[in-house]
Design a protein around this motif. Structure first.
Motif, PDB file in Angstrom:
ATOM      1  N   PRO A 124     -62.225-107.789 -42.671  1.00 30.91           N
ATOM      2  CA  PRO A 124     -61.685-106.539 -43.089  1.00 30.91           C
ATOM      3  C   PRO A 124     -62.490-105.344 -42.736  1.00 30.91           C
ATOM      4  O   PRO A 124     -61.723-104.353 -42.562  1.00 30.91           O
ATOM      5  N   HIS A 125     -63.772-105.373 -42.420  1.00 29.20           N
ATOM      6  CA  HIS A 125     -64.300-104.296 -41.759  1.00 29.20           C
ATOM      7  C   HIS A 125     -63.533-103.790 -40.524  1.00 29.20           C
ATOM      8  O   HIS A 125     -64.054-102.527 -40.187  1.00 29.20           O
ATOM      9  N   SER A 126     -63.010-104.653 -39.791  1.00 31.74           N
ATOM     10  CA  SER A 126     -62.290-104.129 -38.456  1.00 31.74           C
ATOM     11  C   SER A 126     -61.271-103.272 -38.428  1.00 31.74           C
ATOM     12  O   SER A 126     -60.878-102.700 -37.607  1.00 31.74           O
ATOM     13  N   LEU A 127     -60.789-102.974 -39.864  1.00 30.93           N
ATOM     14  CA  LEU A 127     -59.717-101.974 -40.038  1.00 30.93           C
ATOM     15  C   LEU A 127     -60.528-100.754 -39.773  1.00 30.93           C
ATOM     16  O   LEU A 127     -59.563 -99.877 -39.098  1.00 30.93           O
ATOM     17  N   HIS A 128     -61.594-100.444 -40.007  1.00 29.31           N
ATOM     18  CA  HIS A 128     -62.237 -99.092 -39.479  1.00 29.31           C
ATOM     19  C   HIS A 128     -62.124 -99.005 -38.146  1.00 29.31           C
ATOM     20  O   HIS A 128     -61.975 -97.710 -37.568  1.00 29.31           O
ATOM     21  N   HIS A 129     -62.445-100.089 -37.256  1.00 27.38           N
ATOM     22  CA  HIS A 129     -62.376 -99.983 -35.934  1.00 27.38           C
ATOM     23  C   HIS A 129     -61.098 -99.531 -35.343  1.00 27.38           C
ATOM     24  O   HIS A 129     -60.853 -98.719 -34.435  1.00 27.38           O
ATOM     25  N   ALA A 130     -59.949-100.160 -35.982  1.00 26.29           N
ATOM     26  CA  ALA A 130     -58.594-100.160 -35.557  1.00 26.29           C
ATOM     27  C   ALA A 130     -58.174 -98.562 -35.952  1.00 26.29           C
ATOM     28  O   ALA A 130     -57.413 -97.876 -34.940  1.00 26.29           O
ATOM     29  N   GLN A 176     -54.336 -95.859 -26.404  1.00 24.63           N
ATOM     30  CA  GLN A 176     -53.417 -96.788 -27.174  1.00 24.63           C
ATOM     31  C   GLN A 176     -53.839 -97.876 -27.787  1.00 24.63           C
ATOM     32  O   GLN A 176     -54.225 -99.030 -27.042  1.00 24.63           O
ATOM     33  N   VAL A 177     -53.789 -98.022 -29.085  1.00 26.42           N
ATOM     34  CA  VAL A 177     -54.531 -99.179 -29.615  1.00 26.42           C
ATOM     35  C   VAL A 177     -53.429-100.331 -30.053  1.00 26.42           C
ATOM     36  O   VAL A 177     -52.489-100.052 -30.789  1.00 26.42           O
ATOM     37  N   THR A 178     -53.749-101.714 -29.662  1.00 26.68           N
ATOM     38  CA  THR A 178     -53.232-102.675 -30.380  1.00 26.68           C
ATOM     39  C   THR A 178     -54.100-103.583 -31.311  1.00 26.68           C
ATOM     40  O   THR A 178     -55.082-103.815 -30.780  1.00 26.68           O
ATOM     41  N   PHE A 179     -53.841-103.723 -32.616  1.00 23.32           N
ATOM     42  CA  PHE A 179     -54.924-104.336 -33.485  1.00 23.32           C
ATOM     43  C   PHE A 179     -54.537-105.872 -33.614  1.00 23.32           C
ATOM     44  O   PHE A 179     -53.405-106.111 -34.204  1.00 23.32           O
ATOM     45  N   PHE A 180     -55.219-106.609 -33.081  1.00 20.73           N
ATOM     46  CA  PHE A 180     -54.908-108.191 -33.196  1.00 20.73           C
ATOM     47  C   PHE A 180     -55.802-108.757 -34.539  1.00 20.73           C
ATOM     48  O   PHE A 180     -56.736-108.931 -34.650  1.00 20.73           O
ATOM     49  N   THR A 181     -54.687-108.874 -35.635  1.00 17.38           N
ATOM     50  CA  THR A 181     -55.475-109.407 -36.810  1.00 17.38           C
ATOM     51  C   THR A 181     -55.861-110.752 -36.715  1.00 17.38           C
ATOM     52  O   THR A 181     -56.717-111.142 -37.427  1.00 17.38           O
ATOM     53  N   ASN A 182     -55.259-111.473 -36.153  1.00  8.27           N
ATOM     54  CA  ASN A 182     -55.666-113.053 -35.663  1.00  8.27           C
ATOM     55  C   ASN A 182     -56.274-113.756 -36.837  1.00  8.27           C
ATOM     56  O   ASN A 182     -57.176-114.602 -36.985  1.00  8.27           O
ATOM     57  N   GLY A 183     -55.456-113.395 -37.925  1.00  2.06           N
ATOM     58  CA  GLY A 183     -55.894-114.298 -39.400  1.00  2.06           C
ATOM     59  C   GLY A 183     -56.938-113.923 -39.905  1.00  2.06           C
ATOM     60  O   GLY A 183     -57.447-114.409 -40.650  1.00  2.06           O
ATOM     61  N   ALA A 184     -57.972-113.064 -39.437  1.00  7.92           N
ATOM     62  CA  ALA A 184     -59.108-112.387 -40.054  1.00  7.92           C
ATOM     63  C   ALA A 184     -58.936-111.556 -41.213  1.00  7.92           C
ATOM     64  O   ALA A 184     -59.803-111.625 -42.039  1.00  7.92           O
ATOM     65  N   LEU A 185     -57.555-110.994 -41.194  1.00  8.88           N
ATOM     66  CA  LEU A 185     -57.277-110.276 -42.403  1.00  8.88           C
ATOM     67  C   LEU A 185     -55.717-109.687 -42.472  1.00  8.88           C
ATOM     68  O   LEU A 185     -55.223-110.046 -41.250  1.00  8.88           O
ATOM     69  N   PRO A 201     -53.458-106.617 -43.510  1.00  9.24           N
ATOM     70  CA  PRO A 201     -53.426-105.509 -44.057  1.00  9.24           C
ATOM     71  C   PRO A 201     -52.380-105.030 -45.063  1.00  9.24           C
ATOM     72  O   PRO A 201     -51.410-105.621 -44.908  1.00  9.24           O
ATOM     73  N   ASP A 202     -52.769-104.327 -46.155  1.00  8.80           N
ATOM     74  CA  ASP A 202     -51.685-104.241 -47.331  1.00  8.80           C
ATOM     75  C   ASP A 202     -50.912-103.039 -47.006  1.00  8.80           C
ATOM     76  O   ASP A 202     -51.137-102.607 -45.591  1.00  8.80           O
ATOM     77  N   ASP A 203     -49.719-102.751 -47.734  1.00  4.81           N
ATOM     78  CA  ASP A 203     -48.772-101.858 -47.230  1.00  4.81           C
ATOM     79  C   ASP A 203     -49.379-100.481 -46.992  1.00  4.81           C
ATOM     80  O   ASP A 203     -49.208 -99.672 -46.090  1.00  4.81           O
ATOM     81  N   ALA A 204     -50.510 -99.985 -47.739  1.00  3.71           N
ATOM     82  CA  ALA A 204     -51.045 -98.828 -47.797  1.00  3.71           C
ATOM     83  C   ALA A 204     -51.663 -98.773 -46.215  1.00  3.71           C
ATOM     84  O   ALA A 204     -51.814 -97.748 -45.523  1.00  3.71           O
ATOM     85  N   GLN A 205     -52.590 -99.973 -45.847  1.00  2.00           N
ATOM     86  CA  GLN A 205     -53.196 -99.930 -44.753  1.00  2.00           C
ATOM     87  C   GLN A 205     -52.481 -99.761 -43.641  1.00  2.00           C
ATOM     88  O   GLN A 205     -52.872 -99.427 -42.452  1.00  2.00           O
ATOM     89  N   ARG A 206     -51.149-100.675 -43.600  1.00  2.00           N
ATOM     90  CA  ARG A 206     -50.358-100.711 -42.639  1.00  2.00           C
ATOM     91  C   ARG A 206     -49.587 -99.140 -42.406  1.00  2.00           C
ATOM     92  O   ARG A 206     -49.499 -98.666 -41.160  1.00  2.00           O
ATOM     93  N   ALA A 207     -49.459 -98.514 -43.506  1.00  2.00           N
ATOM     94  CA  ALA A 207     -48.920 -97.179 -43.352  1.00  2.00           C
ATOM     95  C   ALA A 207     -49.904 -96.321 -42.300  1.00  2.00           C
ATOM     96  O   ALA A 207     -49.714 -95.539 -41.715  1.00  2.00           O
ATOM     97  N   GLU A 208     -51.403 -96.599 -42.920  1.00  2.00           N
ATOM     98  CA  GLU A 208     -52.382 -95.828 -42.241  1.00  2.00           C
ATOM     99  C   GLU A 208     -52.357 -95.853 -40.754  1.00  2.00           C
ATOM    100  O   GLU A 208     -52.646 -95.066 -40.015  1.00  2.00           O
ATOM    101  N   LEU A 209     -52.395 -97.387 -40.159  1.00  2.00           N
ATOM    102  CA  LEU A 209     -52.320 -97.749 -39.037  1.00  2.00           C
ATOM    103  C   LEU A 209     -51.262 -97.082 -38.383  1.00  2.00           C
ATOM    104  O   LEU A 209     -51.255 -96.658 -37.251  1.00  2.00           O
ATOM    105  N   ARG A 210     -50.064 -97.259 -38.851  1.00  2.00           N
ATOM    106  CA  ARG A 210     -48.806 -96.666 -38.115  1.00  2.00           C
ATOM    107  C   ARG A 210     -49.164 -95.132 -37.885  1.00  2.00           C
ATOM    108  O   ARG A 210     -48.540 -94.885 -36.786  1.00  2.00           O
TER     109      ARG A 210
END
Length: 299
Positions: free
Chosen positions: A156-162, A170-179, A181-190
């Motif tokens: 979960p701490h990798s979200l901070h990295h992303a 230009q960032v691609t976030f490979f979640t790789n089954g490690a987490l 993201p919920d809807d709010a986190q997805r919106a923040e990443l987008r």
């Protein structure tokens, strides 16, 4: 069988990388009789260059350490021993430390023993560690020239990295089954322009090309991932120092003056921080060395 050496030292610094050298320099300049024990295994030995350290930006890490050691050993009250300290304990002279077949003693210890990085188990990742796979954006992000950057989730701490890394490219976030993201986190990443890639990572190839489980290749200029840190030395636990937990692993608990929970034992650098870099390790060491000297004066 250990050979017992007389208590000739005011302090022993265990670890001769950035934090240990910095701590030792303060004690050397306080004219204390000092021994530095170093196993010669720097955490950043895989990196081609060190960045973000004032006055040394872009320099090869081993060259920084070699020059610092040369400057330290110009002080006649400093001795150096290469080797791994395998055991430390309290005794009637303060503390004793085992090195090969010798037991050394001093009333004060500074632990600058560092950590080991446990990498995600992805084929090709370890071979690129420090070259095109990194953990610290401040240390390596600028050199990617706002290019194609991947973040490999390790928890979960990798979200901070992303969320941080779009300032570097230009960032691609490979979640790789490690987490997931919920809807709010997805919106923040987008909102930060991060593309989420949920497919499993199979291996790394070329500079930092990610091969996914379905054969898709994502060409990158660099990849960031969080490691799990473990203590590089058992000495802190042998001495009874309390440790703190973090998402990245355990580290030695210290107060603001770098005193551990064991009186007379100070700790600095990556072994005594939740996260750090060369500049922070040097600052930590300076504080630990000065604090150890003040303890000699005032108890």
């Amino acid at each position: 069988m250990h050979t017992e050496c007389p208590a000739r030292y005011d302090a022993i610094v265990i670890g001769g990388s950035y934090a240990g050298l910095s701590a030792a320099l303060q004690l050397a300049r306080a004219r204390r009789r000092l021994l530095v024990i170093d196993a010669g295994i720097r955490r950043n030995r895989f990196a081609l260059a060190s960045h973000g350290f004032l006055g040394q930006d872009g320099r090869e890490p081993g060259a920084i350490v070699a020059e610092a050691r040369e400057q330290l050993l110009a002080y006649p009250n400093v001795q150096w021993r290469d080797g791994m300290a395998t055991d430390a304990r309290h005794d009637d002279r303060g503390f004793s430390v085992s090195l090969a077949d010798t037991r050394l003693a001093a009333p004060y210890l500074v632990l600058a023993t560092g950590v080991k990085d446990e990498l995600p188990s992805i084929e090709g990742l370890a071979q690129r560690w420090g070259r095109s796979v990194f953990h610290c954006p401040y240390c390596h992000g600028y050199e990617l020239n706002e290019g194609r950057i991947g973040v490999l989730a390790a928890g979960p701490h990798s979200l901070h990295h992303a969320l941080m890394l779009p300032h570097w490219g230009q960032v691609t976030f490979f979640t790789n089954g490690a987490l997931e993201p919920d809807d709010a986190q997805r919106a923040e990443l987008r909102a930060r322009g991060v593309r989420i890639e949920p497919r499993r990572v199979l291996r790394l190839a070329d500079t930092a090309t990610v091969e996914l489980e379905d054969g898709t290749r994502v060409v990158l200029d660099g990849l960031f991932t969080a490691t799990h840190m473990t203590m590089a030395s058992p000495l802190a636990e042998q001495l009874g120092c309390e440790l703190d937990e973090s998402p990245m692993g355990r580290y030695i608990r210290t107060d603001a003056l770098k005193q551990t929970t064991v009186p007379g034992v100070f700790a600095c650098g990556d072994a005594a921080r939740m996260a750090g870099n060369v500049a922070l390790a040097v600052g930590d060491g300076a504080q630990a060395g000065a604090s150890a000297h003040r303890a000699m004066l005032f108890g």
